[in-house]
Design an enzyme around this catalytic site. Structure first.
Site, mmCIF file in Angstrom:
data_model
loop_
_atom_site.group_PDB
_atom_site.id
_atom_site.type_symbol
_atom_site.label_atom_id
_atom_site.label_comp_id
_atom_site.label_asym_id
_atom_site.label_seq_id
_atom_site.Cartn_x
_atom_site.Cartn_y
_atom_site.Cartn_z
ATOM 1 N N GLN A 285 -2.020 -4.905 -1.189
ATOM 2 C CA GLN A 285 -3.214 -5.046 -1.868
ATOM 3 C C GLN A 285 -3.009 -6.375 -3.015
ATOM 4 O O GLN A 285 -2.024 -6.496 -3.620
ATOM 5 C CB GLN A 285 -3.650 -3.685 -2.712
ATOM 6 C CG GLN A 285 -4.880 -4.024 -3.700
ATOM 7 C CD GLN A 285 -5.221 -2.788 -4.637
ATOM 8 O OE1 GLN A 285 -4.486 -2.377 -5.451
ATOM 9 N NE2 GLN A 285 -6.499 -2.546 -4.384
ATOM 10 N N LYS B 299 0.810 -1.106 -0.014
ATOM 11 C CA LYS B 299 0.106 -0.204 0.083
ATOM 12 C C LYS B 299 0.793 1.384 0.039
ATOM 13 O O LYS B 299 1.958 1.263 0.610
ATOM 14 C CB LYS B 299 -1.059 0.030 1.160
ATOM 15 C CG LYS B 299 -2.018 -0.990 1.248
ATOM 16 C CD LYS B 299 -3.159 -0.964 2.350
ATOM 17 C CE LYS B 299 -4.087 0.106 2.525
ATOM 18 N NZ LYS B 299 -4.955 0.160 1.480
ATOM 19 N N THR C 257 2.179 -15.186 3.987
ATOM 20 C CA THR C 257 3.402 -14.612 4.758
ATOM 21 C C THR C 257 3.836 -13.302 4.050
ATOM 22 O O THR C 257 4.120 -13.379 2.737
ATOM 23 C CB THR C 257 4.588 -15.536 4.660
ATOM 24 O OG1 THR C 257 4.024 -16.744 5.419
ATOM 25 C CG2 THR C 257 5.805 -15.198 5.512
ATOM 26 N N LEU C 258 3.978 -12.205 4.908
ATOM 27 C CA LEU C 258 4.195 -10.785 4.379
ATOM 28 C C LEU C 258 5.663 -10.644 4.625
ATOM 29 O O LEU C 258 5.875 -10.827 5.869
ATOM 30 C CB LEU C 258 3.319 -9.852 4.940
ATOM 31 C CG LEU C 258 1.733 -9.923 4.768
ATOM 32 C CD1 LEU C 258 0.966 -9.243 5.784
ATOM 33 C CD2 LEU C 258 1.328 -9.641 3.566
ATOM 34 N N GLU C 259 6.244 -9.973 3.706
ATOM 35 C CA GLU C 259 7.887 -9.535 3.959
ATOM 36 C C GLU C 259 8.007 -8.270 4.103
ATOM 37 O O GLU C 259 7.462 -7.553 3.051
ATOM 38 C CB GLU C 259 8.749 -10.282 3.014
ATOM 39 C CG GLU C 259 8.617 -11.842 3.050
ATOM 40 C CD GLU C 259 7.603 -12.381 1.760
ATOM 41 O OE1 GLU C 259 7.050 -11.718 1.037
ATOM 42 O OE2 GLU C 259 7.444 -13.552 1.942
#
Length: 188
Positions: free
Chosen positions: A156, A111, A135-137
């Site tokens: 997003q 974002k 899983t976000l990095e």
């Protein structure tokens, strides 16, 4: 597509149980407090970050090796905010659980609210029939500590509908990250 993109996303979410929990519209405040938005947008879905984080640290002089990942490379934190040290990195996961249909490829972009603060979100594509928490990095590219807010929008998801169903899906290949829950570190 033939129908409005946001309507298509709503239909996909309902017909395939694609996103759980699912926000049918953009949520911009909770209990009267402004938040970083999440939910259905014009051409995608803004996901939230859960309150589970793995913050990379070098207190044990580890080497980050994707083939031999050392769990001592990070500190586990459960909190409503995550402070990422300068020029450092953290892993988290989405609040939402995804079940990608066989004829859809999903791409994730950060974002702009975070990007404008030097916080980069990276997620590899979600292939057809992949499912799990994403899983976000997060990379803090600044010389200052950076804050990530749990339960607010961080990235997003863009859904690309195919004209044909794929020949071999992620589920068919028994992909190593299929059905993941929690924050998942590298696997070989």
């Amino acid at each position: 597509m033939g129908i409005k993109a946001d309507r298509w996303i709503r239909q996909m979410a309902q017909q395939h149980d694609m996103i759980q929990p699912f926000a049918d519209e953009q949520v911009r405040n909770v209990d009267g407090e402004a938040i970083i938005s999440y939910g259905t947008s014009s051409y995608g879905y803004d996901v939230r970050c859960a309150n589970e984080f793995k913050i990379f640290t070098n207190i044990n002089s580890s080497i980050v090796d994707p083939k031999n990942f050392d769990p001592e490379s990070f500190v586990d934190v459960q909190s409503d905010v995550c402070i990422i040290p300068p020029n450092s990195f953290a892993l988290a996961r989405t609040v939402e659980y995804f079940k990608i249909p066989r004829d859809v490829l999903t791409v994730c972009l950060g974002k702009s609210t975070y990007a404008r603060c030097g916080i980069i979100v990276n997620v590899t594509p979600l292939e057809p029939e992949w499912e799990g928490h994403v899983t976000l990095e997060f990379s803090n590219t600044t010389p200052l500590p950076a804050k990530i807010y749990a339960n607010e929008g961080v990235a997003q998801m863009l859904f690309l509908g195919a004209s044909e169903i794929c020949e071999t899906s992620y589920a068919d290949r028994a992909g190593k990250y299929q059905g993941q829950t929690g924050v998942v570190v590298p696997r070989t």
